[in-house]
Each structure stands twice: as structure tokens, then as C-alpha cells.
Motif scaffolding. Structure first.
Motif, mmCIF file in Angstrom:
data_model
loop_
_atom_site.group_PDB
_atom_site.id
_atom_site.type_symbol
_atom_site.label_atom_id
_atom_site.label_comp_id
_atom_site.label_asym_id
_atom_site.label_seq_id
_atom_site.Cartn_x
_atom_site.Cartn_y
_atom_site.Cartn_z
ATOM 1 N N CYS A 26 0.844 -1.187 0.000
ATOM 2 C CA CYS A 26 0.000 0.000 0.000
ATOM 3 C C CYS A 26 0.885 1.246 0.000
ATOM 4 O O CYS A 26 1.725 1.411 0.887
ATOM 5 C CB CYS A 26 -0.921 0.002 1.230
ATOM 6 S SG CYS A 26 -1.895 1.505 1.357
ATOM 7 N N CYS A 29 -0.051 3.496 3.292
ATOM 8 C CA CYS A 29 0.252 3.131 4.684
ATOM 9 C C CYS A 29 1.371 2.097 4.809
ATOM 10 O O CYS A 29 1.767 1.757 5.920
ATOM 11 C CB CYS A 29 -1.009 2.647 5.409
ATOM 12 S SG CYS A 29 -1.485 0.957 5.018
ATOM 13 N N ASN A 31 1.319 -1.090 4.174
ATOM 14 C CA ASN A 31 0.861 -2.460 4.436
ATOM 15 C C ASN A 31 1.180 -3.364 3.243
ATOM 16 O O ASN A 31 0.991 -2.981 2.095
ATOM 17 C CB ASN A 31 -0.648 -2.425 4.701
ATOM 18 C CG ASN A 31 -1.219 -3.784 5.017
ATOM 19 O OD1 ASN A 31 -0.635 -4.546 5.781
ATOM 20 N ND2 ASN A 31 -2.359 -4.097 4.419
ATOM 21 N N CYS A 40 -6.589 -1.907 0.223
ATOM 22 C CA CYS A 40 -5.817 -2.135 1.442
ATOM 23 C C CYS A 40 -6.757 -2.256 2.634
ATOM 24 O O CYS A 40 -7.460 -1.303 2.976
ATOM 25 C CB CYS A 40 -4.853 -0.977 1.663
ATOM 26 S SG CYS A 40 -4.019 -1.081 3.259
ATOM 27 N N CYS A 43 -5.843 0.528 5.741
ATOM 28 C CA CYS A 43 -6.214 1.952 5.719
ATOM 29 C C CYS A 43 -7.438 2.202 4.838
ATOM 30 O O CYS A 43 -7.881 3.331 4.710
ATOM 31 C CB CYS A 43 -5.043 2.806 5.257
ATOM 32 S SG CYS A 43 -4.657 2.645 3.506
HETATM 33 ZN ZN LIG Z 1 -3.052 1.014 3.345
#
Ligand SMILES: [Zn+2]
Lengths: 142, 383
Positions: A26, A29, A31, A40, A43
């Protein structure tokens, strides 16, 4: 040697001498996800980029599949006379994620939480074209 | 004292969870007939119904067998919390002031053997099933293996939980597996998914349960022993929780839907874990019961090892857990399973549990279901 084909396109780099799992990261964020996905769940954004995941990690937890899975969907050996139990675990790829995968080891004596592992290809079956179908898994690191 | 917006259970019905020739729908219809008779009313008195089933057909079609009375009948399907969700919906229909008297129904019948998962339809990808990873048993083995490593739970404790389930089930006429098994027999049965053996797992099964609910201030019209519902809560997973069929886990850790559902239920009831006299906890396998003791707030992680060795979760113990044999002895008909737990607690609180009656005049009781795809339901009952 039989030609090898991936169980599904898009899971790992193929063909390759040193395959890597294909994941997403992501952008908003940080991830990581596997397999690739556009959204994602951390977030709730949808701004992800393709990444190749680390091919070395440590074993976070494991089990051993002791009986033949139902077929379908399983394409590997389900003959009770020849079925070999196989390991399944979550392998922690540092700073990325823990990926669920088949393990080449398959006894409690061999499998230890925290052990070093690396990505390998595991043969599943031979398809109708005579090709060997492979999936990703982890085995002991050199 | 119950206030007017509280809800009471005034009638209960259950069928035998043993394997039979009955259809899932037969189980549902039988359970309804028993529950309305237990409340001293008829099907025509039901103002609404919420019916749950995951594999045995649309619950509302049972009106053609029970009576076409025109009632509001809503079907509920919510994974392993299907029964709990039917109950949750029924409670809130009464709390909202829409109705005074109605019924929550759960029933199911599954094919023998482990659940067959269509990983493609589940959004997991066809490869997930093809490569031998779409098995719920693996998740349970992996979650438990890590938990035992982190908190020092031993294989002996796994065996003890299994033996307790079958001992309690042997005292339950409606249980599927009614044969006692020793700790050794449980531990030494076939290893299915390390560290879990055959007798440490429950199996998909069949059965039906129905509960007649009413406004608490009207409960004495129907029964001398109303059981009050202090809380009914359903929660889904948050980011970072470890759930069945996770192709990857985040580095972050979240405690999971059980912890959230439990906290919310205790808050709603104005009670805490120490106030509970009995608990029915999801025991898809023995490790689930152990882990759920802590996730529901009944002990610290790792404390189970000592509690179980001391017999604290036996029917004669400080906190009896799964007094009817749980999923291990009853099997898991998904739509009925959560309501079976509530049925057992009502029996226990009424003092009607016969051979397996918890002594000491129990006044409060707790239920917890957990399952795919990361969902948990909790109820708190009192009398
Ligand atoms: Zn994210």
C-alpha cells in the motif's frame, strides 16, 4: 525432465531460477499483502503497487496436514496408500507480512517455530499435458 | 430486576444432534414445536421469527409445515454465528418495542467429514484449494501450536479437555457422541493436523434448536422460570486478527472478534467474567476451548494449564465449561450450534439439567460462538 507450470499465474515470478512471491504494497500506509490486491484492508485505501516479497523468512507457526484433503479441490496425491503428510505454516518475511505456505518439512521433529526458511517450488501433480504443476512453499534455508 | 425493555426466554426446544435420517428442516420444525409447547403457546401466537441455517434450506419455508399464519419470518445466514445472529435479531425486535413474543430458530445438516470449501467462490482463489490449504483444520492446528509455544499449554491439557467433553456428552441424551473417552484415547487417536488428533476435533453434524422470547415484563404469563437475556452481541474481525483462511497475516496483532464481542457483552450486561457461574465456549477443537477461556476474559493466557489440571472447568468445578459436551460431543450444525449453547444455559439456570446439573444454584451463564470468516457471538443470561 518434465516442463514445470505454476498452479496459477500471478502468484510468483515464473519461469525463474530464483522465484519470488508477487505481493502488493500500500503506497499510503505501507501495508503488504499476498496475493496481489488493489484494496488495502488496513487503511481502506486503494493505492497499491506490485512488489516482489522477500524469499527468506522465519517460521511463525506450523501444522502438518495428516490426511488427504478432499479432491476436488486438492490436486495432489489423495490415495490413502501413498499420501504423504505435508507441512503448512506461516512464514514471517521481515517488515512485510507472514505468508501462509506449504512446507517441505513434515514432521514435528523437523519443524521448529523461529527456524530459518527460504522459498522453494513444490510439485503438486502432473496435468493433462504432461507438465508438472508446481506451487510455492518454504524449505530449510542453506 | 428486569426492566420492561429486557427480554426473557420462556420456551426452549432442541432435537437430538445424533446422526439420523431426518432432514435439516425436520430438525428445525421439531425444535419449534417443542419450544412453543414449552412456553405453553402455539405457533399461531408467534408474532415474528428469525430462522438460521447454512446448509439445510431457506428457514422460512417451514411455515408450510408449521402453519401459514402470516407472521414476519426473516432468514438469517451469518457463517458460524448464524444461530447467534438469529437470536440477536429476535432480541432486538423485542427491545425495539415492535413485538412482544417471537421465536429464534437455528438448524442444519451437513455432509459427513470435514467441510468442503469452494475456495474460488470464497474469494480465496482456486489455487488455494488446489494446493491443499483450504482446510479449516489447518488453521486450528496452527493457531493452537503457536499458542502452546507462547503460553506453555501441554498436550496433556488437550487430552483433558477432550475427555471432559465426552464425559459431559455421555450425560446428555441429545448429544451425538455419547461414549466416554479417556485422556489417553483422545491423545492417541489419529493425528489430523498437528497438534490436534481426531478426537480433539468436532465434526460437522445435524440438529435444531428454537427459543421463544418475550418482553421480560410479560414472561410470567408463560413460565414460572423465565431466563433473562442480559446481552447478545455479534462482532466481526479487525485488521491484524488471525482468522481461518488468511493467506497472509499482517505484522500487526489484533486480539480478534471474540475479545471484542466479550467486552461488549459484559459492558451491556453490567457484569464481568467473575460474575459468571457457567460458560459454553466455542470448542471446534480442544484448543479453541482453551484459548477462548482467556479470550473471553475468564483467565489470563496460560492460566488454563493450571485451571484444567485442577478440574476447575468440570461440571463440579469453579467455572463449568461446555456442560452439555460442547461441539466436541454434539457436532457442529452451523445454524444450530450457537442456540444449543443458549438452550443448555437455560436448562442449567432452570435447574433442569438432570445428571449434568451444575450444583450451587447457578444464576448467570455465558455463551460464545466463533467461526468463519472471523465472527464471534456472545450472550449473557441470568435468572
Ligand atoms: Zn493502506
Amino acid at each position: 525432465m518434465a516442463n514445470q507450470v505454476p498452479v496459477e499465474e500471478g502468484l510468483f515470478t515464473w519461469p525463474s531460477d530464483s522465484p519470488r512471491l508477487l505481493g502488493s504494497r500500500c503506497v499510503d500506509c505501507g501495508n503488504h499483502m499476498f496475493p496481489r490486491q488493489d484494496d488495502c484492508p488496513k487503511c481502506a485505501g486503494n493505492n497499491t503497487q506490485d512488489v516482489e516479497l522477500k524469499n527468506k523468512g522465519t517460521l511463525w507457526t506450523w501444522t502438518i496436514q495428516g490426511y488427504p484433503p478432499k479432491s476436488p479441490p486438492y490436486v495432489g496425491d489423495v490415495d490413502p496408500k501413498t499420501f504423504e503428510p505435508f507441512g503448512v505454516g506461516y512464514v514471517e518475511l521481515e517488515d512485510e507480512l507472514k505468508v501462509e505456505a506449504r512446507l517441505t518439512l513434515n514432521t514435528p521433529e523437523q519443524l521448529k517455530i523461529g527456524m530459518d526458511l527460504e522459498l522453494v517450488m513444490i510439485p503438486l501433480c502432473t496435468n493433462k499435458d504432461g507438465d508438472e504443476v508446481v506451487t510455492f512453499g518454504f524449505g530449510p534455508a542453506d | 430486576m428486569a426492566s420492561s425493555d429486557d427480554v426473557a426466554i420462556v420456551g426452549i426446544g432442541i432435537t437430538s444432534f445424533a446422526r439420523s435420517e431426518k432432514s435439516g428442516m425436520d430438525h428445525g420444525v421439531d425444535a419449534v414445536r417443542k419450544a412453543v409447547a414449552d412456553a405453553g403457546v402455539g405457533w399461531e401466537d408467534m408474532q415474528f421469527a428469525f430462522g438460521g441455517s447454512s446448509a439445510a434450506g431457506a428457514p422460512d419455508t417451514m411455515v408450510s409445515r408449521l402453519g401459514l399464519t402470516g407472521l414476519q419470518f426473516i432468514n438469517v445466514a451469518n457463517g458460524c454465528a448464524t444461530g447467534g445472529s438469529a437470536l440477536f435479531s429476535a432480541v432486538n425486535a423485542i427491545k425495539a418495542g415492535m413485538y412482544d413474543l417471537g421465536i429464534a430458530i437455528g438448524f442444519d445438516k451437513h455432509e459427513r467429514g470435514a467441510f468442503r470449501i469452494n475456495s474460488k467462490n470464497s474469494g480465496l482463489g482456486q489455487w488455494y484449494g488446489e494446493t491443499g490449504m483450504a482446510l479449516t483444520t489447518q488453521f486450528f492446528g496452527m493457531k493452537l501450536n503457536r499458542y502452546m509455544h507462547d503460553y506453555g499449554i501441554t498436550e496433556d491439557t488437550l487430552g483433558k479437555v477432550g475427555a471432559k467433553a465426552f464425559r459431559n456428552g455421555a450425560m446428555n441424551d441429545n448429544a451425538w457422541r455419547r461414549q466416554e473417552l479417556s485422556e489417553g484415547q483422545v491423545k492417541e487417536s489419529a493425528m489430523l493436523s498437528y497438534p490436534l488428533t481426531q478426537y480433539m476435533f468436532c465434526s460437522p453434524g445435524e440438529g435444531g434448536v428454537a427459543l421463544v422470547l418475550c418482553r421480560a415484563d410479560k414472561a410470567h404469563k408463560y413460565t414460572d422460570t423465565p431466563i433473562y437475556l442480559n446481552a447478545a452481541v455479534v462482532r466481526s474481525r479487525r485488521f491484524g486478527s488471525f482468522e481461518v483462511f488468511s493467506r497472509h497475516l499482517a505484522p500487526e496483532w489484533s486480539a480478534g472478534p471474540t475479545v471484542d464481542a466479550s467486552k461488549a457483552a459484559f459492558e451491556m450486561a453490567g457484569m464481568g467474567p467473575a460474575d459468571m457461574d457457567i460458560a459454553q465456549l466455542q470448542d471446534t477443537e480442544v484448543g479453541a476451548e482453551i484459548m477462548h477461556m482467556a479470550e473471553n476474559g475468564f483467565c489470563e493466557h496460560g492460566e488454563q494449564e493450571r485451571m484444567i489440571a485442577m478440574g476447575e472447568t468440570e461440571i463440579s468445578g469453579r467455572l463449568p465449561v461446555n456442560t452439555d459436551g460442547g461441539c466436541l460431543a454434539n457436532g457442529e450444525p452451523v445454524g444450530a450450534s450457537g442456540l444449543r449453547q443458549v438452550y443448555e444455559n437455560v436448562l442449567q439456570l432452570r435447574g433442569d439439567a438432570g445428571q449434568r446439573q451444575v450444583q450451587g444454584d447457578p444464576k448467570t451463564a455465558y455463551t460464545h460462538v466463533y467461526g468463519a470468516p472471523g465472527i464471534s457471538g456472545v450472550t449473557i443470561l441470568s435468572r
